[in-house]
Design a protein around this motif. Sequence first.
Motif, PDB file in Angstrom:
ATOM      1  N   ARG A  35      42.914  65.597  61.493  1.00 29.50           N
ATOM      2  CA  ARG A  35      42.478  65.990  60.109  1.00 29.50           C
ATOM      3  C   ARG A  35      42.497  67.335  59.832  1.00 29.50           C
ATOM      4  N   GLU A  36      41.450  67.963  60.855  1.00 30.73           N
ATOM      5  CA  GLU A  36      41.192  69.469  60.871  1.00 30.73           C
ATOM      6  C   GLU A  36      42.089  70.445  60.969  1.00 30.73           C
ATOM      7  N   ARG A  37      43.222  69.882  62.072  1.00 30.97           N
ATOM      8  CA  ARG A  37      44.586  70.684  62.166  1.00 30.97           C
ATOM      9  C   ARG A  37      45.333  70.706  61.277  1.00 30.97           C
ATOM     10  N   PHE A  38      45.608  69.791  60.188  1.00 28.59           N
ATOM     11  CA  PHE A  38      46.415  69.580  59.176  1.00 28.59           C
ATOM     12  C   PHE A  38      45.686  69.599  57.746  1.00 28.59           C
ATOM     13  N   SER A  39      44.708  70.326  57.955  1.00 23.11           N
ATOM     14  CA  SER A  39      43.884  70.133  56.340  1.00 23.11           C
ATOM     15  C   SER A  39      44.714  70.826  55.342  1.00 23.11           C
ATOM     16  N   GLU A  40      45.196  71.853  55.767  1.00 19.42           N
ATOM     17  CA  GLU A  40      45.778  72.478  54.508  1.00 19.42           C
ATOM     18  C   GLU A  40      47.449  71.920  53.861  1.00 19.42           C
ATOM     19  N   TYR A  41      47.599  70.895  54.587  1.00 17.78           N
ATOM     20  CA  TYR A  41      48.707  69.877  54.144  1.00 17.78           C
ATOM     21  C   TYR A  41      48.246  68.637  53.526  1.00 17.78           C
ATOM     22  N   ALA A  42      46.954  68.551  53.546  1.00 23.11           N
ATOM     23  CA  ALA A  42      46.429  67.356  52.908  1.00 23.11           C
ATOM     24  C   ALA A  42      46.519  67.193  51.431  1.00 23.11           C
ATOM     25  N   ILE A  43      46.807  65.970  51.123  1.00 23.08           N
ATOM     26  CA  ILE A  43      46.886  65.697  49.469  1.00 23.08           C
ATOM     27  C   ILE A  43      45.705  64.937  49.090  1.00 23.08           C
ATOM     28  N   ALA A  44      44.884  65.417  48.280  1.00 27.17           N
ATOM     29  CA  ALA A  44      43.624  65.062  47.933  1.00 27.17           C
ATOM     30  C   ALA A  44      43.805  63.880  46.912  1.00 27.17           C
ATOM     31  N   ASP A  45      44.939  64.067  45.912  1.00 28.70           N
ATOM     32  CA  ASP A  45      44.929  62.936  44.947  1.00 28.70           C
ATOM     33  C   ASP A  45      45.537  61.884  45.668  1.00 28.70           C
ATOM     34  N   LYS A  46      44.672  60.715  46.020  1.00 30.21           N
ATOM     35  CA  LYS A  46      45.214  59.549  46.328  1.00 30.21           C
ATOM     36  C   LYS A  46      45.383  58.558  45.407  1.00 30.21           C
ATOM     37  N   GLY A  47      46.059  58.784  44.178  1.00 31.61           N
ATOM     38  CA  GLY A  47      46.192  57.917  42.931  1.00 31.61           C
ATOM     39  C   GLY A  47      47.438  57.201  43.420  1.00 31.61           C
ATOM     40  N   ASP A  48      47.547  55.975  42.468  1.00 34.77           N
ATOM     41  CA  ASP A  48      48.642  55.010  42.711  1.00 34.77           C
ATOM     42  C   ASP A  48      49.842  55.657  41.975  1.00 34.77           C
ATOM     43  N   ASP A  49      49.911  56.775  41.371  1.00 31.46           N
ATOM     44  CA  ASP A  49      51.035  57.046  40.854  1.00 31.46           C
ATOM     45  C   ASP A  49      51.634  58.327  41.715  1.00 31.46           C
ATOM     46  N   VAL A  50      51.013  58.457  43.135  1.00 30.98           N
ATOM     47  CA  VAL A  50      51.821  59.434  43.809  1.00 30.98           C
ATOM     48  C   VAL A  50      53.105  58.862  44.576  1.00 30.98           C
ATOM     49  N   ASP A  51      53.938  59.556  44.523  1.00 35.72           N
ATOM     50  CA  ASP A  51      55.365  59.501  44.941  1.00 35.72           C
ATOM     51  C   ASP A  51      55.201  58.935  46.662  1.00 35.72           C
ATOM     52  N   ASP A  52      55.369  57.856  47.077  1.00 34.42           N
ATOM     53  CA  ASP A  52      55.030  57.684  48.394  1.00 34.42           C
ATOM     54  C   ASP A  52      56.226  58.154  49.638  1.00 34.42           C
ATOM     55  N   THR A  53      57.353  58.726  49.005  1.00 33.29           N
ATOM     56  CA  THR A  53      58.476  59.418  49.863  1.00 33.29           C
ATOM     57  C   THR A  53      58.125  61.031  50.138  1.00 33.29           C
ATOM     58  N   ARG A  54      56.998  61.140  49.256  1.00 35.89           N
ATOM     59  CA  ARG A  54      56.512  62.558  49.475  1.00 35.89           C
ATOM     60  C   ARG A  54      55.110  62.544  50.068  1.00 35.89           C
ATOM     61  N   ILE A  55      54.796  61.734  51.016  1.00 37.01           N
ATOM     62  CA  ILE A  55      53.591  61.510  51.682  1.00 37.01           C
ATOM     63  C   ILE A  55      53.822  60.854  53.113  1.00 37.01           C
ATOM     64  N   ALA A  56      53.130  61.626  53.997  1.00 33.07           N
ATOM     65  CA  ALA A  56      52.766  61.067  55.457  1.00 33.07           C
ATOM     66  C   ALA A  56      51.559  60.509  55.536  1.00 33.07           C
ATOM     67  N   GLN A  57      51.203  59.241  55.720  1.00 36.98           N
ATOM     68  CA  GLN A  57      49.730  58.706  55.664  1.00 36.98           C
ATOM     69  C   GLN A  57      49.275  58.640  57.546  1.00 36.98           C
ATOM     70  N   LEU A  58      48.101  59.269  57.353  1.00 38.37           N
ATOM     71  CA  LEU A  58      47.417  59.176  58.779  1.00 38.37           C
ATOM     72  C   LEU A  58      46.463  58.151  58.430  1.00 38.37           C
ATOM     73  N   SER A  59      46.251  57.246  59.485  1.00 37.95           N
ATOM     74  CA  SER A  59      45.047  56.222  59.345  1.00 37.95           C
ATOM     75  C   SER A  59      44.389  55.934  60.650  1.00 37.95           C
TER      76      SER A  59
END
Length: 99
Positions: A35-59
């Motif tokens: 999380r720290e290493r990639f913080s500059e690429y984080a997407i803060a808005d986790k809304g339902d309307d986010v296009d999931d083709t634009r995200i990589a999810q780390l869990s």
Amino acid sequence: MEGNIFSIEIISQGKYESWEFKNEVARDELFDKTRERFSEYAIADKGDDVDDTRIAQLSATSLKIKEDGNVDQQVPYEWYEAEQFEQLLNFINNEYPKY
């Protein structure tokens, strides 16, 4: 029977990778380091309307199977720009052997 599974997973556009850990502490260390290493690429808005083709999810999954058969599962997650999938994969693959 009690059993615990502690893992980190990344998923993006149908691509999926996961790593299992012996305990929560080790998993949390690598999750936080990533999380720290990639913080500059984080997407803060986790809304339902986010296009999931634009995200990589780390869990970080903690799956605890109790003696009574009930399951306790916690899955904190972070979203990153989808283009970061390969970099996330490489970073975790390089760090994982230390854990």
